[in-house]
Design an enzyme around this catalytic site. Structure first.
Site, PDB file in Angstrom:
ATOM      1  N   TYR A 143      35.401   6.752  14.307  1.00  0.00           N
ATOM      2  CA  TYR A 143      34.119   6.666  13.604  1.00  0.00           C
ATOM      3  C   TYR A 143      33.779   5.195  13.442  1.00  0.00           C
ATOM      4  O   TYR A 143      34.635   4.395  13.041  1.00  0.00           O
ATOM      5  CB  TYR A 143      34.260   7.330  12.224  1.00  0.00           C
ATOM      6  CG  TYR A 143      33.066   7.154  11.308  1.00  0.00           C
ATOM      7  CD1 TYR A 143      31.892   7.869  11.519  1.00  0.00           C
ATOM      8  CD2 TYR A 143      33.127   6.292  10.216  1.00  0.00           C
ATOM      9  CE1 TYR A 143      30.801   7.725  10.657  1.00  0.00           C
ATOM     10  CE2 TYR A 143      32.050   6.145   9.355  1.00  0.00           C
ATOM     11  CZ  TYR A 143      30.892   6.864   9.584  1.00  0.00           C
ATOM     12  OH  TYR A 143      29.824   6.720   8.733  1.00  0.00           O
ATOM     13  N   ASP A 238      37.043  -2.307  16.156  1.00  0.00           N
ATOM     14  CA  ASP A 238      36.459  -1.958  14.862  1.00  0.00           C
ATOM     15  C   ASP A 238      37.601  -1.967  13.845  1.00  0.00           C
ATOM     16  O   ASP A 238      38.363  -1.001  13.735  1.00  0.00           O
ATOM     17  CB  ASP A 238      35.793  -0.584  14.950  1.00  0.00           C
ATOM     18  CG  ASP A 238      35.205  -0.157  13.607  1.00  0.00           C
ATOM     19  OD1 ASP A 238      35.484  -0.830  12.591  1.00  0.00           O
ATOM     20  OD2 ASP A 238      34.484   0.849  13.582  1.00  0.00           O
ATOM     21  N   LYS A 266      35.486  -3.272   4.167  1.00  0.00           N
ATOM     22  CA  LYS A 266      36.483  -2.814   3.193  1.00  0.00           C
ATOM     23  C   LYS A 266      37.259  -3.954   2.527  1.00  0.00           C
ATOM     24  O   LYS A 266      36.755  -4.571   1.594  1.00  0.00           O
ATOM     25  CB  LYS A 266      37.399  -1.775   3.836  1.00  0.00           C
ATOM     26  CG  LYS A 266      36.600  -0.530   4.288  1.00  0.00           C
ATOM     27  CD  LYS A 266      37.474   0.614   4.685  1.00  0.00           C
ATOM     28  CE  LYS A 266      36.713   1.749   5.322  1.00  0.00           C
ATOM     29  NZ  LYS A 266      36.194   2.749   4.410  1.00  0.00           N
TER      30      LYS A 266
HETATM   31  N1  HOZ Z   1      33.510   6.262   5.455  1.00  0.00           N
HETATM   32  C1  HOZ Z   1      34.392   7.027   4.627  1.00  0.00           C
HETATM   33  C2  HOZ Z   1      35.068   8.079   5.403  1.00  0.00           C
HETATM   34  N2  HOZ Z   1      35.919   7.592   6.410  1.00  0.00           N
HETATM   35  C3  HOZ Z   1      33.687   7.677   3.470  1.00  0.00           C
HETATM   36  C4  HOZ Z   1      33.329   6.699   2.457  1.00  0.00           C
HETATM   37  C5  HOZ Z   1      32.854   7.257   1.133  1.00  0.00           C
HETATM   38  O1  HOZ Z   1      32.534   8.422   1.003  1.00  0.00           O
HETATM   39  O2  HOZ Z   1      32.824   6.473   0.219  1.00  0.00           O
END
Ligand code: HOZ
Length: 426
Positions: A143, A238, A266
């Site tokens: 992703y 990524d 992050k």
């Molecule tokens: N991008 C996150 C899942 N891999 C979700 C982030 C969220 O819901 O805060």
């Protein structure tokens, strides 16, 4: 007792789609009511009912120092008191850029943005602008944020272009993306043999963390590097999730591969909205105002977010930081594996640096198809039993977990004990 989580969830659904601002938070995958958190401190979070949990989500990765680390909070407060945003350059941004370029040998220049989605979207535009090509290779289950070119599932055959896997994505856009199997270098070789001169970029999570955790075969990453070099395509790592999470020089340091571009997010924001993309100078010089590839943002390089990120990055540079984080993550996985084996549960756990995967399957998966062979119902049962016992894991069988420096050995032991109790009665 009144369940405040339930009350808030009902109220939230009136004006927020699904009651959440990011879908996985809605607990649809595991069922039940999402926890609404009121506070966090160190390794623990507290929900609105006043129940405390050991937290293995850590805001989905950023909180490598745990919740509300005093030095990060102080940096945020100091910066906020001077002004929240200027929409103009600040000195702290230079410090952040210098530090990122020092920590990552592959990075000559870097641009700060607000989210991982923005970072990957911009890196792909840049790769296309630099190469003058359109085709993108990505891997099933990886992703890279929710921009149009990336919400794509595999086409009907190996070398057919992808189809949108979200409403609202034009098929025309998905048709520039080839979706291949993670860890399968033979497929990538065939794709390059077929489309080599049209491939702008390969984008990969060097440790996949958005289909649960899938570790790379080192030869897979090496083959991506070799093929991109041979064909003049841009290799994008990524590292939004793995950046400063799996080691002091990210996954690229761990596996000794130098990508052309890297995306970060992050951890570099320490819990505030901050992300980045950067890499080779000749590619980065294509970005406006130096070059023709446009990218911009009112809150890009926001001083409060940069202050939180810098405080975090400085603290994780301390000698032994990653050795200790890895030791605790390994101990968690070893303990969970041992209790599963002792109780005859088809389960395995795998650590990489400060992140881990939990699989209801005896062996670690190597790609998306194997992830789909995990027993999702078993995960959901485990998730709810652990939640009841005060241990908060990601509310989906397709997410990685995170340990922070604030987790003590006693915390890890407590979690293993809770799993032991559950597996004994499995
Ligand atoms: N991008 C996150 C899942 N891999 C979700 C982030 C969220 O819901 O805060």
């Amino acid at each position: 007792m009144t369940d405040r989580n339930q009350q808030l969830f009902e109220r939230a659904q009136r004006h927020i789609p699904g009651g959440v601002n990011s879908p996985v938070r809605a607990f649809r995958s595991v069922g039940g009511t999402p926890c609404f958190f009121a506070s966090g401190s160190g390794s623990r979070v507290m929900d609105v009912n006043g129940k405390s949990y050991l937290d293995y989500v850590g805001s989905w990765g950023p909180l490598i120092l745990g919740h509300a680390h005093p030095e990060v909070i102080a940096a945020v407060q100091e910066s906020a008191a001077k002004g929240l945003s200027f929409g103009a350059p600040t000195e702290l941004e230079i410090e952040m850029a210098d530090l990122l370029c020092k920590l990552l040998p592959s990075m000559d220049m870097v641009r700060l943005v607000n989210s991982g989605t923005e970072a990957t979207m911009s890196a792909i535009r840049l790769a296309r602008g630099y190469t003058g090509r359109d085709v993108l290779i990505k891997f099933e289950g990886c992703y890279h944020g929710h921009s149009d070119s990336l919400l794509v599932k595999a086409g009907s055959g190996l070398l057919t272009f992808g189809n949108p896997n979200s409403g609202g994505v034009p098929a025309d856009l998905a048709q520039h993306t080839l979706v291949l199997d993670y860890n399968d270098d033979i497929q990538v070789e065939r794709a390059f043999a077929h489309y080599g001169e049209r491939i702008a970029a390969v984008i990969v999570e060097p440790v996949a963390g958005n289909m649960n955790l899938v570790a790379p075969r080192p030869e897979f990453l090496q083959s991506l590097r070799t093929l991109c070099t041979q064909h003049g395509s841009v290799l994008i790592f990524d590292e939004v999730m793995t950046g400063f999470r799996v080691g002091p020089a990210c996954a690229q340091g761990l596996y000794s591969i130098r990508p052309d571009l890297t995306t970060l997010g992050k951890v570099i924001g320490g819990g505030m909205p901050l992300a980045a993309f950067g890499g080779k100078r000749e590619i980065m010089e294509q970005i406006a105002p130096l070059g023709p590839v446009y990218q911009a943002g009112t809150l890009s390089g926001n001083p409060v977010a940069v202050a939180a990120g810098l405080a975090t990055l400085k603290l994780i540079q301390k000698p032994g930081f990653f050795v200790d984080l890895e030791r605790k993550t390994d101990a968690l996985c070893e303990g969970l594996n041992a209790t599963a084996v002792n109780n005859g549960v088809a389960f395995s756990a795998q650590p990489v640096g400060g992140m881990f995967g939990l699989y209801f399957r005896a062996h670690w998966p190597r790609n998306f198809k194997e992830i789909m062979q995990c027993n999702k119902e078993a995960f959901n049962r485990f998730f709810h039993a652990m939640l009841d016992a005060g241990h908060y894991f990601a509310p989906s069988a397709y997410e990685a977990g995170f340990v922070s420096a604030a987790h003590s050995d006693a915390d890890i032991a407590e979690t293993i004990d809770a799993a032991e109790t559950i597996f004994k009665n499995w």
